[in-house]
Design an enzyme around this catalytic site. Structure first.
Site, mmCIF file in Angstrom:
data_model
loop_
_atom_site.group_PDB
_atom_site.id
_atom_site.type_symbol
_atom_site.label_atom_id
_atom_site.label_comp_id
_atom_site.label_asym_id
_atom_site.label_seq_id
_atom_site.Cartn_x
_atom_site.Cartn_y
_atom_site.Cartn_z
ATOM 1 N N GLU A 204 14.293 4.394 23.096
ATOM 2 C CA GLU A 204 13.733 5.653 22.493
ATOM 3 C C GLU A 204 11.802 5.630 22.790
ATOM 4 O O GLU A 204 11.426 5.721 21.583
ATOM 5 C CB GLU A 204 14.182 6.004 21.275
ATOM 6 C CG GLU A 204 15.677 6.539 21.404
ATOM 7 C CD GLU A 204 16.109 6.839 19.871
ATOM 8 O OE1 GLU A 204 15.093 7.062 19.126
ATOM 9 O OE2 GLU A 204 17.274 7.168 19.592
ATOM 10 N N GLU A 416 23.782 5.669 22.370
ATOM 11 C CA GLU A 416 23.768 6.017 20.932
ATOM 12 C C GLU A 416 24.277 7.379 20.856
ATOM 13 O O GLU A 416 24.029 8.451 21.552
ATOM 14 C CB GLU A 416 22.418 6.089 20.241
ATOM 15 C CG GLU A 416 21.945 4.610 20.071
ATOM 16 C CD GLU A 416 20.500 4.731 19.078
ATOM 17 O OE1 GLU A 416 20.309 5.673 18.331
ATOM 18 O OE2 GLU A 416 19.757 3.804 19.289
#
Length: 509
Positions: A204, A416
């Site tokens: 991320e 995720e």
């Protein structure tokens, strides 16, 4: 007790053994798990895994030679920015409990365990001297994963930059970080690449750039005064500079792996990106363009350079000279610099067209879109205990379809996907384990993901987030994302939530 119930409680029994919790409660009704939707419907080589990250779970922050990261400093200097004024000093104590935790992953029936390496545990100062005890720890973790028949899926950087590099040249605000990251990656590939075949350079980069430099809610806590409570920073430029250096760091590490290690280690390398999906607020042309632009700013910001070597046109148009430029050499380095993309997906928002402003600029004004989970006061899907997370499983299908159509149908791993519940120590653990919302969340997202695969998206795996309750960044220990309950009041003992037992059943274990 019936044989089927005994079967369901095999995980609970194991947990009782490895955590010393005694006889597990047996209140789980088997009808919770009666389902024809299971692992067998997915491709044979599809990986089912679960994830964690170093700062969130390891603990042991100042033992065995680990150097401080920017999160150690941030939580120490700005406890007011953490909801419960806590830190990851203890996390879930994975550092001392990795063997029993990995055994639980195996017992659930998962294929793979995703974790990250703490850069400052390997290089306490970010470069130079290596910490042998840190190297040994990850050797032990990887060997334990393999000994349990699991596949290690390893992230090099999950936001915990060594503080020394932040002190020396302001970390990812400086292009100097690229070489230091490449050298760190080189050491890790050389040391562990004989056993690790799935590498993620960055987790991320969007979150690191945005929350660390636009709003200042993540380490290193920089932003403009008008954007947040920060001592230093510039929300109009720094997120884009940091993102640029993150992209170049990924590209340098990926090139190194491909040229120096891939032929004989035979692994793959990629990066993990995060985004909401965006639906237009109305059917107007302006809102449809706003939804597309929002997806460019959240996802294309990184996916575009990694695929095509340049930023999305919508970002170039909005930002002008505030957006760094890639040199010809950097375009070639960055373009196509992955074997797969990891994607973290949690929710979908509406996007409504908004005018571009020239005052008090931030990432959110640059998008020229108001993004919200609400439309005329109505949420896009069920609310959860986490204020930004609304349940919208269709978005995962839309996102992998977008990747297929816009980014050359890359190999994708959902790295995720999960949901949080508020921590409430006043209710008994037997009640806190009943996480029906998490079961339905994963069940529904997997159904939409399977449809995306049938529609042609090249998705090769799904990693639930997360293995255990742990340290949730600025939310501290106030939220529980785990399928394994951690008792923060009693020696961090582990208990399976209903979702762990559901997952075990889904995996036909």
């Amino acid at each position: 007790i019936s044989p089927s119930l005994l079967y369901l409680f095999s995980l609970a029994t194991l947990l009782a053994v490895v955590t010393g919790t005694g006889t597990p409660s047996q209140e789980v009704h088997p009808s919770h798990y009666a389902t024809t939707f299971n692992k067998s419907l997915f491709p044979k080589d599809f990986l089912f895994g679960i994830g964690s990250s170093a700062y969130q779970v390891e603990g042991a922050s100042n033992i065995d030679g680990r150097g401080p990261s920017i999160w150690d400093t941030f939580t120490k200097q700005h406890p007011e920015k953490i909801w419960d004024h806590s830190s990851g000093n203890i996390g879930a104590d994975f550092y001392h409990r990795y063997k029993s935790d990995i055994k639980i992953v195996k017992e659930i029936g998962l294929d793979s365990y995703r974790f990250s390496i703490s850069w400052s545990r390997i290089f306490p100062k970010g470069k130079g001297e290596v910490n042998p005890l840190g190297v040994k720890f990850y050797n032990n973790v990887i060997n334990e994963i393999l000994a349990n028949g699991l596949i290690p899926f390893v992230t090099l950087f999950h936001w915990d930059l060594p503080q020394s590099l932040e002190d020396e040249y302001k970390g990812f605000l400086s292009s100097k970080v690229v070489k230091d990251f490449e050298n760190y990656a080189d050491f890790v590939f050389k040391t562990y690449g004989d056993r690790v075949k799935h590498w993620v350079t960055l987790n991320e980069p969007f979150s690191y750039a945005l929350y660390g430099y636009n709003g200042g809610t993540f380490a290193p806590g920089r932003c403009s005064k008008y954007a947040g409570n920060c001592e230093y920073g510039d929300s109009s430029t720094e997120p884009y500079i940091v993102a640029h250096n993150l992209i170049l760091s990924h590209a340098a590490a990926a090139k190194l792996y491909k040229t120096k290690y891939q032929a004989h280690q035979k692994g793959n390398i990629g990066a993990t990106l995060v985004t909401h999906y965006f639906e237009p607020h109305s059917n107007s042309a302006a809102d449809r363009v706003a939804a597309s632009r929002a997806l460019d700013f959240f996802f294309g910001w990184f996916a575009h350079p990694l695929t095509y070597g340049h930023y999305p046109q919508s970002m170039i148009s909005s930002l002008g000279n505030r957006l760094p430029k890639f040199s010809k050499e950097e375009v070639e380095l960055t373009k196509g610099s992955y074997d797969f993309l990891g994607v973290n997906y949690y929710s979908t928002y509406y996007a409504q067209s908004a005018p571009l402003t020239t005052v008090n600029r931030t990432f959110y004004t640059d998008i020229q879109a108001n993004v919200s989970p609400l439309k005329n006061g109505a949420p896009i899907g069920p609310a959860t205990d986490l204020n930004w997370l609304y349940v919208y499983p269709k978005g995962i299908h839309s996102l992998v379809t977008h990747m297929k159509d816009v980014y050359k149908n890359p190999i994708v791993y959902i790295t995720e996907n999960g949901v949080a519940q508020s921590r409430n120590d006043s209710i008994p653990i037997s009640e806190a384990r009943k996480d029906g919302i998490r079961i339905s969340y994963h069940d529904n997202h997997l159904k939409f993901l399977l449809q995306g695969i049938k529609d042609g998206a090249n998705v090769k795996g799904y990693y639930a987030w997360s293995f255990s309750d742990s340290y949730e960044w600025d939310a501290g220990y106030t939220l529980r994302f785990g399928i394994i309950y951690v008792d923060f009041k009693d020696n961090l003992r582990r208990y399976p939530k209903y979702s762990a037992l559901w997952l075990q059943k889904f995996l036909l274990k």
